[in-house]
Design an enzyme around this catalytic site. Structure first.
Site, short mmCIF file in Angstrom:
data_model
loop_
_atom_site.label_atom_id
_atom_site.label_comp_id
_atom_site.label_asym_id
_atom_site.label_seq_id
_atom_site.Cartn_x
_atom_site.Cartn_y
_atom_site.Cartn_z
N ARG A 37 0.82 -1.22 0.00
CA ARG A 37 0.00 0.00 0.00
C ARG A 37 0.84 1.26 0.00
O ARG A 37 0.39 2.31 -0.45
CB ARG A 37 -0.98 -0.02 1.16
CG ARG A 37 -2.09 -1.04 0.98
CD ARG A 37 -3.06 -1.03 2.11
NE ARG A 37 -2.37 -1.26 3.37
CZ ARG A 37 -2.75 -2.09 4.31
NH1 ARG A 37 -3.86 -2.77 4.16
NH2 ARG A 37 -2.06 -2.24 5.41
N GLU B 222 6.62 -10.92 14.36
CA GLU B 222 6.18 -11.53 15.62
C GLU B 222 6.55 -13.01 15.68
O GLU B 222 6.98 -13.51 16.71
CB GLU B 222 4.66 -11.35 15.74
CG GLU B 222 4.11 -11.80 17.07
CD GLU B 222 2.63 -11.52 17.21
OE1 GLU B 222 2.06 -12.00 18.19
OE2 GLU B 222 2.06 -10.84 16.34
#
Length: 189
Positions: free
Chosen positions: A73, A110
């Site tokens: 994006r 993560e």
């Protein structure tokens, strides 16, 4: 040569306009997540132009010679900013997506790691690069892109994002990588 960039709207008015065009989507992409959908903003020419003008003014103010957009994006925002400011555009892509010689930077996620790349010849020691992305969340992607630009020999002119998700702490992660370069989030939620 940079283009003349219109003066951006007053920050509070700009933030109100942009926020009014961002849609919350509950439970996407999984239960418990509220996704910030920017597609209504992109579909609105007034809001998209105001966003582009604000980021182009930031690029001009800080002497950028190139604008780097982060996959995916960030491409949508950075390319028109580069055009509006009269600057070159450099895509920062996921590993394996660019042909030819690349520079890469690994960063932690993560659960694991990822890698970003730029074309080795797209930046030089004479460039000052504004990094643009849609959202600053945990800051891993932005930090990796800043490190990658420095490794290319170019200087970082700044980091600009449409929206910062403050509760995820990304700013604390990217500020050390920015050094003296400025940071701008048009909206903080």
């Amino acid at each position: 040569m940079t283009a003349a960039v219109p003066a951006p709207r007053e920050p509070a008015a700009l933030a109100d306009l942009l926020l009014s065009r961002i849609r919350d989507v509950a439970d996407y992409p999984k239960p418990g997540i509220v996704f910030k959908d920017i597609t209504p903003l992109l579909a609105d020419p007034e809001a998209f132009t105001a966003l582009t003008d604000a980021l182009a003014a930031f690029a001009a103010e800080h002497g950028a010679t190139k604008v780097a957009g982060l996959e995916a994006r960030g491409f949508i925002l950075a390319a028109p900013v580069a055009v509006r400011a009269g600057l070159g555009f450099v895509p920062v892509r996921k590993a394996g997506k660019l042909p030819g010689a690349t520079l890469s930077q690994t960063y932690d996620l993560e659960y694991g790691s990822a890698e970003m790349e730029i074309h080795a010849e797209d930046l030089s020691g004479e460039d000052r690069v504004l990094v643009v992305d849609d959202v600053l969340a945990t800051g891993g992607t932005a930090e990796a892109s800043l490190r990658l630009i420095e490794r290319s020999g170019a200087r970082v002119a700044g980091l600009a994002v449409l929206m910062e998700l403050e509760f995820l702490g990304g700013r604390e992660r990217v500020l050390p990588a920015l050094g003296d370069a400025p940071y701008q989030a048009l909206i903080t939620v």
